[in-house]
Design a protein around this motif. Structure first.
Motif, PDB file in Angstrom:
ATOM      1  N   TRP A 165      40.559  41.744  30.984  1.00  0.00           N
ATOM      2  CA  TRP A 165      40.660  41.887  32.427  1.00  0.00           C
ATOM      3  C   TRP A 165      41.992  41.340  32.927  1.00  0.00           C
ATOM      4  CZ3 TRP A 165      41.212  37.496  35.424  1.00  0.00           C
ATOM      5  CH2 TRP A 165      40.884  36.284  34.811  1.00  0.00           C
ATOM      6  N   TRP A 197      42.360  44.337  40.762  1.00  0.00           N
ATOM      7  CA  TRP A 197      41.911  43.871  39.452  1.00  0.00           C
ATOM      8  C   TRP A 197      41.570  45.077  38.586  1.00  0.00           C
ATOM      9  CZ3 TRP A 197      37.089  45.500  38.022  1.00  0.00           C
ATOM     10  CH2 TRP A 197      36.239  45.913  39.047  1.00  0.00           C
ATOM     11  N   GLN A 198      41.526  44.835  37.279  1.00  0.00           N
ATOM     12  CA  GLN A 198      41.160  45.903  36.366  1.00  0.00           C
ATOM     13  C   GLN A 198      40.535  45.314  35.100  1.00  0.00           C
ATOM     14  OE1 GLN A 198      44.721  48.038  35.420  1.00  0.00           O
ATOM     15  NE2 GLN A 198      45.595  46.398  34.196  1.00  0.00           N
ATOM     16  N   THR A 208      40.028  46.548  31.116  1.00  0.00           N
ATOM     17  CA  THR A 208      40.434  47.548  30.133  1.00  0.00           C
ATOM     18  C   THR A 208      39.771  47.252  28.794  1.00  0.00           C
ATOM     19  OG1 THR A 208      42.384  46.259  29.522  1.00  0.00           O
ATOM     20  CG2 THR A 208      42.653  47.904  31.271  1.00  0.00           C
ATOM     21  N   ARG A 220      38.854  49.810  37.585  1.00  0.00           N
ATOM     22  CA  ARG A 220      39.948  49.400  38.444  1.00  0.00           C
ATOM     23  C   ARG A 220      39.421  49.229  39.851  1.00  0.00           C
ATOM     24  NH1 ARG A 220      42.664  53.417  35.748  1.00  0.00           N
ATOM     25  NH2 ARG A 220      42.655  54.781  37.565  1.00  0.00           N
ATOM     26  N   THR A 260      37.204  52.566  40.696  1.00  0.00           N
ATOM     27  CA  THR A 260      37.444  53.658  39.754  1.00  0.00           C
ATOM     28  C   THR A 260      36.891  53.274  38.389  1.00  0.00           C
ATOM     29  OG1 THR A 260      39.454  54.352  40.901  1.00  0.00           O
ATOM     30  CG2 THR A 260      39.190  55.075  38.631  1.00  0.00           C
TER      31      THR A 260
END
Length: 660
Positions: A243, A250-251, A253, A270, A279
């Motif tokens: 993260w 923030w995201q 992955t 995301r 998203t």
């Protein structure tokens, strides 16, 4: 000579500010110098901003300067805080440069649990701190759940942090273990039981952003969030990912979900700051269709009937994108199947492949199965190709399914899922279905010949199937037209069918060759109006059938047929002489043959082709010499008894006369 002891006391009945009000404050400090102090504090009610409040407070402590290091010892008690009564202890020291020192403390309360903090300043080596303890699960659950849901359980946590200076944190680590967690909403529609979670989060600050890894492990527990219910059981769930957090958003992955009961998934998240939508990019999910259907899809269907009973199997691969709504989806289903334990429906070797995108034009999809069954009707393979758009799908080329020696031809099919409920429109035909196979499937008397029908337009919406056109079939040398077909609750526990049927030009000889009633020839017309079937059983209709003259077909009836129709009608043969005729003649001519039945509230109201003397009605009006008439007198009969009488006649038994 020692310096004299100095005592300082401060008292205030009330201290008020914009967001603070404190009553009965008393502070007392004594010592020989500022480097050697003992002090006490007592206070009454404090009302501050947010959760800052207490009913009473007391504290005592000591400060001292030992060889250039300041030392502080503190004990405090707070009563009536948001977390109940609290006990605090603290001691620490730091040098005059504020670069080296140590501290430790603890806080304890019934609703808070027991927590200990340790820290040290290492000069240029920065600082480090650790907070560890345990407490009731309500302490963290109250941040997410309403208080009247009564969360229970306990948790333990450890938070570690490091930094270069006191104002800069460079790394953080969190380990949290939740045990025996449960809650229940007042409505009972949301609940958890025996929950167990382990969370491990690491974070580092790099180039103005926070980034790290997170892992979540759930070895057991059950969750009800109506209409969904999930039980981890013996199949632990694991979730992990990288993260990153910045002031703009923030995201997450390289996120991975592993749940042996359901399957595996890789995805990314995301979340921009502000009102921008979340998203989700699903890179790949490989799921078992059975658990997915059981846990995620079946709860959305009606909780009774065929749809609720269906069981699924197969392997489903998914990828897609969600951003304020589903934007794209790609799927591949293999080795799939649907099965009803009560054997009303089944699909075997179900396969599908396709891609759907919102706002990106049309895309292709394919649906196949090897064979299946609807009630007692088996059907063969299907290979259908579709064109998909944002809210609709349509068949690109006609498809066909083999059924009962013939074919169901699907010429047109268009589906729409815009709004709260899906709908579709279908047009096609039934080609050359073998009546022998059809009657055998339903356990009816054996028919011969083939059935063909045209299906101009069928519409399905919200569980109901209707047609605004005429369904036409050719059978027994005549035609059958079905008007105003309406089927409500197709997949419910008690489907309700309503329709009207016109019969024209049906030849009686093929019909009587099927039923053991004797020989009858002629041409039959009729109407069945307001036909209503509940759970596929007739509960109401108004039917009338009668022969009409056709110069090409004679109207003849055998003596055996006359005897059986007499038993069925519950009436008699007109006249003693006519009874004698039956002993010597095997075949008779007739002017008209027919009957009327109106079913209402379980009672069949009977009539014939014309009224007869003494309140009777003609089922058969004879013609020529010798002439035989059949007259019925029972104008009312229990529907089930009438069916029993029909079965008895077909089986060659003598029925019991019933009726009013």
């Amino acid at each position: 000579m020692l310096a004299p002891t100095t005592v300082l006391e401060i008292s205030a009945a009330s201290i008020q500010g914009p967001q603070l009000q404190l009553q009965n404050l008393r502070i007392r400090a004594q010592g020989r110098s500022p480097q050697q102090l003992h002090w006490q504090l007592r206070g009454g009610k404090l009302q501050g901003a947010g959760a800052l409040h207490w009913q009473a407070a007391s504290a005592q402590g000591q400060t001292a300067d030992q060889h250039g290091h300041w030392q502080l010892r503190l004990q405090s008690a707070l009563q009536g805080t948001e977390l109940g009564n609290l006990q605090l202890q603290y001691q620490g020291n730091i040098d005059s440069t504020l670069q080296y020192g140590q501290m430790r403390g603890r806080v304890q309360g019934k609703e808070l649990g027991l927590w200990q903090i340790r820290g040290s300043a290492l000069g240029r080596g920065g600082w480090r701190a650790q907070l560890a303890g345990n407490g009731p699960a309500n302490l963290i659950a109250r941040q997410f759940l309403p208080a009247n849901w009564q969360p229970q359980g306990n948790f333990a946590a450890q938070l570690t942090a490091r930094g270069a200076t006191l104002t800069k944190v460079s790394s953080v680590g969190l380990q949290l273990a939740l045990r025996q967690f449960q809650f229940a909403s007042p409505s009972g529609l949301q609940a958890a039981q025996n929950g167990q979670l382990d969370l491990d989060v690491t974070a580092k600050r790099r180039r103005g952003a926070w980034e790290g890894q997170a892992q979540l492990h759930c070895p057991q527990g059950a969750l009800l969030w109506s209409p969904w219910y999930v039980s981890v059981g013996s199949s632990p769930l694991r979730l992990q990912g990288d993260w990153r957090y910045t002031p703009t958003g923030w995201q997450v992955t390289q996120a991975q979900l592993h749940w042996p009961q359901l399957g595996d998934a890789r995805f990314a998240l995301r979340g921009p700051m502000g009102r921008a939508p979340l998203t989700v990019d699903l890179e790949k999910a490989t799921l078992a269709l059975g658990p997915l259907w059981q846990i995620g899809l079946r709860p959305l269907l009606p909780n009774t009937g065929l749809a609720h009973r269906l069981q699924a199997q197969g392997r489903l691969q998914l990828s897609g994108r969600y951003a304020g709504g589903l934007q794209a989806l790609q799927w591949q289903l293999s080795d799939g199947g649907l099965r009803d334990p009560e054997k009303q429906f089944a699909l075997h070797d179900l396969r599908s492949l396709g891609r759907w995108q919102r706002g990106a034009g049309a895309s292709q999809a394919q649906l196949q199965w090897l064979y299946g069954r609807f009630y007692d009707i088996p059907f063969g393979p299907l290979d259908a190709r579709f064109l998909l758009r944002a809210n609709a799908a349509q068949l690109t080329t006609p498809a066909a399914v083999s059924v009962l020696g013939g074919r169901l031809q699907i010429e047109r099919l268009r589906a729409n899922w815009q709004g709260n409920s899906p709908s579709f429109v279908l047009g096609g035909a039934i080609r050359q279905i073998q009546l022998g196979s059809l009657t055998h499937t339903f356990g009816w008397p054996h028919f011969t010949g083939r059935l063909s029908a045209v299906i101009p337009r069928l519409l399905y919406h919200n569980g109901n199937l209707v047609t605004d056109s005429v369904l036409h079939a050719d059978a027994f040398g005549g035609t059958i037209d079905i008007h105003g077909l309406q089927l409500d609750g197709l997949f419910g526990p008690s489907p309700l069918l309503k329709t009207n049927i016109d019969l024209r030009g049906l030849q009686l000889k093929p019909l009587t060759d099927v039923f053991p009633v004797g020989y009858i020839s002629g041409v039959l017309d009729g109407k069945i109006e307001h036909l209503t079937l509940l759970n596929w059983q007739p509960v109401a209709f108004d039917a009338r059938i009668a022969t009409r003259k056709n110069p090409k077909i004679s109207q003849k009836i055998s003596a055996a047929a006359i005897e059986k129709l007499t038993r069925l009608g519950g009436g008699g043969i007109s006249g003693f002489v006519q009874n004698i005729y039956l002993r010597f003649f095997r075949e008779f001519g007739y002017a008209q043959l027919g009957a009327g039945v109106r079913l209402q509230d379980g009672i069949a109201h009977l009539s014939g082709v014309a009224n007869a003397p003494h309140g009777g009605f003609y089922l058969l009006k004879g013609q020529g010499v010798p002439q035989v008439n059949i007259i019925g007198y029972n104008r009312r009969s229990n529907w089930q008894e009438l069916l029993s009488r029909l079965r008895a006649v077909m089986e060659g038994k003598t029925p019991v006369a019933t009726g009013d």
